[in-house]
Scaffold this active site. Structure first.
Site, short mmCIF file in Angstrom:
data_model
loop_
_atom_site.label_atom_id
_atom_site.label_comp_id
_atom_site.label_asym_id
_atom_site.label_seq_id
_atom_site.Cartn_x
_atom_site.Cartn_y
_atom_site.Cartn_z
CG LEU A 101 9.24 6.39 8.15
CD1 LEU A 101 9.28 5.74 9.54
CD2 LEU A 101 9.89 7.77 8.23
CG ASP A 102 14.41 6.63 3.16
OD1 ASP A 102 13.52 6.91 2.35
OD2 ASP A 102 15.33 7.41 3.49
CE1 TYR A 103 14.39 -3.48 3.63
CE2 TYR A 103 16.72 -2.86 3.65
CZ TYR A 103 15.73 -3.82 3.76
OH TYR A 103 16.07 -5.12 3.99
NE ARG A 191 17.88 7.56 4.82
CZ ARG A 191 18.51 6.82 5.73
NH1 ARG A 191 19.82 6.82 5.83
NH2 ARG A 191 17.82 6.06 6.57
#
Ligand code: URA
Length: 245
Positions: A101-103, A191
């Site tokens: 998962l992204d930051y 995103r």
């Protein structure tokens, strides 16, 4: 199949680098033969010995973590930022996240030391359904959301069909809360999908992974998966895999 140094490191005998030294130093045997090549791959049925002692494989463990925002989906960060393993201070097994998962993304992530299980879940053909909730800048039109549902061209190819549901809209602030369900796991996929229709994602959370939800957990909490859940996840990935072949 996994690299020999990784298997030795995972057994808790040595760091990855030390394991490499043991291999090149002729201290490691695979099925009775000394192996000095670092690229060697072994499977769980191969007998690995270090200094004539068979390695003890770690007992596989499985967890679900509610990753907060501002945490790296990795076991180490060279910039010293918080990583997902920081939430497991008392777990001695060498666990790592299944996928990323992204930051800035929060939500459900699975952690394990079972490489074979992680591979099954991450196999592109076995990709399990994932449900995200995104807060978008601006309110996407129905027409644009339909594009996401049908599949949209990104720089790494067209996305597979997605399910999209508008949960709420704030006309004053010009934001929307949108649930999106995808199967693929490309880098920053959600995103990028919204960017492709002209909307920045302000917040993103993964709420569901297959049949697993965050129910009862708050950001930073983790729980062990039950043996039944592990079995079900494996079956789900295999089922998806078969449906696509
Ligand atoms: N899609 C994204 O854009 N980010 C994530 O972290 C997961 C899916």
């Amino acid at each position: 199949m996994e690299r020999l140094q990784k298997v030795i490191a995972r057994a808790g005998i040595a760091s990855r680098r030390k394991a490499e030294e043991l291999i090149t130093g002729g201290k490691v045997k695979v099925n009775g033969q000394i192996v000095k090549e670092l690229g060697t791959k072994v499977s769980s049925s191969d007998k690995v010995e270090v200094n004539e002692i068979p390695i003890q494989k770690e007992i596989p463990v499985y967890f679900l973590l509610y990753k907060p925002r501002g945490v790296i989906s990795s076991v180490l960060d060279d910039k010293g930022r918080k990583v997902v393993t920081d939430f497991f201070p008392n777990i001695k097994e060498r666990i790592y996240p299944v996928g990323r998962l992204d930051y800035d993304t929060s939500g459900l992530i699975i952690m394990t030391n079972d490489g074979e299980f992680a591979n099954v879940l991450m196999h592109p053909r076995g990709e399990i359904e994932k449900v995200y909730v995104a807060k978008t800048k601006g309110i996407p039109s129905k027409e644009n959301l339909r594009k996401l549902e049908k599949g949209i061209m990104l720089d790494d190819g067209k996305t597979a069909p997605a399910k999209v549901k508008v949960l709420s809209m704030d006309n004053k602030k010009q934001t929307a809360i949108i649930e999106i369900t995808i199967h693929e796991g490309r880098n920053r996929q959600v995103r990028r999908m919204f960017e492709a229709i002209g909307h920045e994602v302000l917040k993103l959370k993964r709420e569901r992974y297959g049949f697993l939800t965050l129910g009862g957990l708050t950001a930073g909490d983790a729980r062990e998966l039950t043996p039944h859940e592990v079995k079900q996840l494996r079956a789900l990935a295999m089922e998806t895999h078969q449906k696509k072949s």
